[in-house]
Design a protein around this motif. Sequence first.
Motif, PDB file in Angstrom:
ATOM      1  N   PRO A  45       0.807  -1.231   0.000  1.00  0.00           N
ATOM      2  CA  PRO A  45       0.000   0.000   0.000  1.00  0.00           C
ATOM      3  C   PRO A  45       0.837   1.278   0.000  1.00  0.00           C
ATOM      4  N   ALA A  46       1.959   1.254   0.694  1.00  0.00           N
ATOM      5  CA  ALA A  46       2.787   2.465   0.813  1.00  0.00           C
ATOM      6  C   ALA A  46       3.326   2.944  -0.533  1.00  0.00           C
ATOM      7  N   TYR A  47       3.487   2.005  -1.481  1.00  0.00           N
ATOM      8  CA  TYR A  47       4.122   2.361  -2.757  1.00  0.00           C
ATOM      9  C   TYR A  47       3.143   2.418  -3.931  1.00  0.00           C
ATOM     10  N   GLN A  48       1.893   2.033  -3.695  1.00  0.00           N
ATOM     11  CA  GLN A  48       0.923   2.042  -4.795  1.00  0.00           C
ATOM     12  C   GLN A  48       0.688   3.440  -5.375  1.00  0.00           C
ATOM     13  N   PRO A  49       0.667   4.502  -4.558  1.00  0.00           N
ATOM     14  CA  PRO A  49       0.496   5.839  -5.134  1.00  0.00           C
ATOM     15  C   PRO A  49       1.620   6.223  -6.097  1.00  0.00           C
ATOM     16  N   LEU A  50       2.817   5.725  -5.804  1.00  0.00           N
ATOM     17  CA  LEU A  50       3.972   6.022  -6.648  1.00  0.00           C
ATOM     18  C   LEU A  50       3.786   5.401  -8.038  1.00  0.00           C
ATOM     19  N   LEU A  51       3.260   4.185  -8.069  1.00  0.00           N
ATOM     20  CA  LEU A  51       2.964   3.521  -9.344  1.00  0.00           C
ATOM     21  C   LEU A  51       1.873   4.287 -10.099  1.00  0.00           C
ATOM     22  N   ALA A  52       0.786   4.600  -9.396  1.00  0.00           N
ATOM     23  CA  ALA A  52      -0.344   5.302 -10.025  1.00  0.00           C
ATOM     24  C   ALA A  52       0.084   6.659 -10.586  1.00  0.00           C
ATOM     25  N   GLU A  53       0.885   7.361  -9.817  1.00  0.00           N
ATOM     26  CA  GLU A  53       1.337   8.697 -10.227  1.00  0.00           C
ATOM     27  C   GLU A  53       2.218   8.612 -11.483  1.00  0.00           C
ATOM     28  N   THR A  54       3.113   7.619 -11.527  1.00  0.00           N
ATOM     29  CA  THR A  54       3.999   7.456 -12.691  1.00  0.00           C
ATOM     30  C   THR A  54       3.193   7.155 -13.947  1.00  0.00           C
ATOM     31  N   VAL A  55       2.206   6.264 -13.815  1.00  0.00           N
ATOM     32  CA  VAL A  55       1.364   5.905 -14.962  1.00  0.00           C
ATOM     33  C   VAL A  55       0.572   7.121 -15.447  1.00  0.00           C
ATOM     34  N   ARG A  57       1.199  10.317 -15.080  1.00  0.00           N
ATOM     35  CA  ARG A  57       2.011  11.425 -15.594  1.00  0.00           C
ATOM     36  C   ARG A  57       2.424  11.237 -17.050  1.00  0.00           C
ATOM     37  N   PHE A  58       2.457   9.977 -17.496  1.00  0.00           N
ATOM     38  CA  PHE A  58       2.944   9.707 -18.856  1.00  0.00           C
ATOM     39  C   PHE A  58       1.940   8.846 -19.628  1.00  0.00           C
ATOM     40  N   PRO A  59       0.761   9.405 -19.909  1.00  0.00           N
ATOM     41  CA  PRO A  59      -0.304   8.616 -20.547  1.00  0.00           C
ATOM     42  C   PRO A  59       0.035   8.166 -21.966  1.00  0.00           C
ATOM     43  N   GLN A  60       0.926   8.891 -22.639  1.00  0.00           N
ATOM     44  CA  GLN A  60       1.271   8.537 -24.024  1.00  0.00           C
ATOM     45  C   GLN A  60       2.426   7.543 -24.108  1.00  0.00           C
ATOM     46  N   ASP A  62       4.778   4.205 -23.882  1.00  0.00           N
ATOM     47  CA  ASP A  62       4.527   2.766 -23.999  1.00  0.00           C
ATOM     48  C   ASP A  62       4.929   2.080 -22.686  1.00  0.00           C
ATOM     49  N   LEU A  63       4.577   0.810 -22.578  1.00  0.00           N
ATOM     50  CA  LEU A  63       4.817   0.066 -21.330  1.00  0.00           C
ATOM     51  C   LEU A  63       6.282   0.086 -20.912  1.00  0.00           C
ATOM     52  N   ALA A  64       7.165  -0.126 -21.887  1.00  0.00           N
ATOM     53  CA  ALA A  64       8.597  -0.185 -21.573  1.00  0.00           C
ATOM     54  C   ALA A  64       9.081   1.125 -20.961  1.00  0.00           C
ATOM     55  N   GLU A  65       8.596   2.222 -21.514  1.00  0.00           N
ATOM     56  CA  GLU A  65       9.013   3.527 -20.987  1.00  0.00           C
ATOM     57  C   GLU A  65       8.450   3.764 -19.589  1.00  0.00           C
ATOM     58  N   VAL A  66       7.198   3.369 -19.383  1.00  0.00           N
ATOM     59  CA  VAL A  66       6.596   3.552 -18.047  1.00  0.00           C
ATOM     60  C   VAL A  66       7.380   2.746 -17.004  1.00  0.00           C
ATOM     61  N   ILE A 312       0.643  -2.088 -14.461  1.00  0.00           N
ATOM     62  CA  ILE A 312       0.605  -0.771 -15.124  1.00  0.00           C
ATOM     63  C   ILE A 312      -0.639  -0.666 -16.011  1.00  0.00           C
ATOM     64  N   ARG A 313      -0.938  -1.741 -16.756  1.00  0.00           N
ATOM     65  CA  ARG A 313      -2.123  -1.754 -17.612  1.00  0.00           C
ATOM     66  C   ARG A 313      -3.402  -1.561 -16.795  1.00  0.00           C
ATOM     67  N   ALA A 314      -3.385  -2.104 -15.597  1.00  0.00           N
ATOM     68  CA  ALA A 314      -4.571  -2.021 -14.723  1.00  0.00           C
ATOM     69  C   ALA A 314      -4.849  -0.590 -14.271  1.00  0.00           C
ATOM     70  N   HIS A 315      -3.845   0.289 -14.403  1.00  0.00           N
ATOM     71  CA  HIS A 315      -4.030   1.701 -14.056  1.00  0.00           C
ATOM     72  C   HIS A 315      -4.486   2.473 -15.284  1.00  0.00           C
TER      73      HIS A 315
END
Length: 315
Positions: A45-55, A57-60, A62-66, A312-315
């Motif tokens: 839980p402590a790190y899930q916001p970090l994942l969500a925020e990264t995804v 911030r960069f909606p365009q 590709d997966l590898a870049e994210v 990442i896809r789930a976000h």
Amino acid sequence: MNQLEQLKQYTTVVADTGNFQQLAQFRPRDATTNPSLILKAVQQPAYQPLLAETVQRFPQADLAEVIDRLLVRFGCEILSVVPGRVSTEVDARLSFDTAATVVRAERLIELYQAAGVHIDRVLIKIAATWEGIEAARQLELRGIHTNLTLLFSKVQAIACGQAKVQLISPFVGRIYDWYKKQAGAQWDEAAMAGANDPGVRSVRAIYDYYKHFGIATEVMGASFRNTGQIVALAGCDLLTIAPELLEQLSQSTAPVARALDAQQARHAELQAVHYDEAGFRYALNEDAMATEKLAEGIRAFAVDTAKLEQLIRAH
């Protein structure tokens, strides 16, 4: 003085974790990450916001870049806690592609530099395949420092030394696992502990070879199953240790003595070896344990990278 403090007298202690909130209490100099550790961290839980925020911030992207951006985000957080370096891993699915590994490594470095991190504070982790070692050789010539991982044999270590890589991570626990499994009921835990542990012996042989021939590449023992393996490698340049084992070392006051000694290694009787590609592939093939563990390690990291992509896809 506890074992962790004693160990730090002989060896640079590195934390093997993606969990940067845990780091400060052990005061390691460096930290290492891999896809499995990052996957483990982002599911907390402590790190899930970090994942969500990264995804977000960069909606365009590709997966590898994210994924690269996520790895660098973790790396930057780690570097705010440790004074030294962080190791960040290139996608294991590129382990047999020199050119693609170089491209991904350069992107990781560019992302770190864009975040204000100096190039010398990052080690790019690459699997110690022939192609990975060649990629590392090219990167080192460009001033990008590398950490060659999934290293199970002197063969791989010698090739890394030839390539003048910054650092290697010879594994201990996975070698121990292989020999224990092979021996089955015949395995004698007490007889195979400490200095006799097959993983410990492998790292010691590599360390002695490097020091004897004046190879500048740093040796960082990795993948430990117990503190006995760690104590038996006191004196190694660096040791990267999981938080639970760092905790055990900090709770024990048993004595720790230097086990690896560069001066002694210089006086050892050793034969210099040089590998070209064919020689490397044949020598590695002759080592069943290293061949199996290298392949297995690449597969496992690839699976965890794919799981990270699903998150990442789930976000």
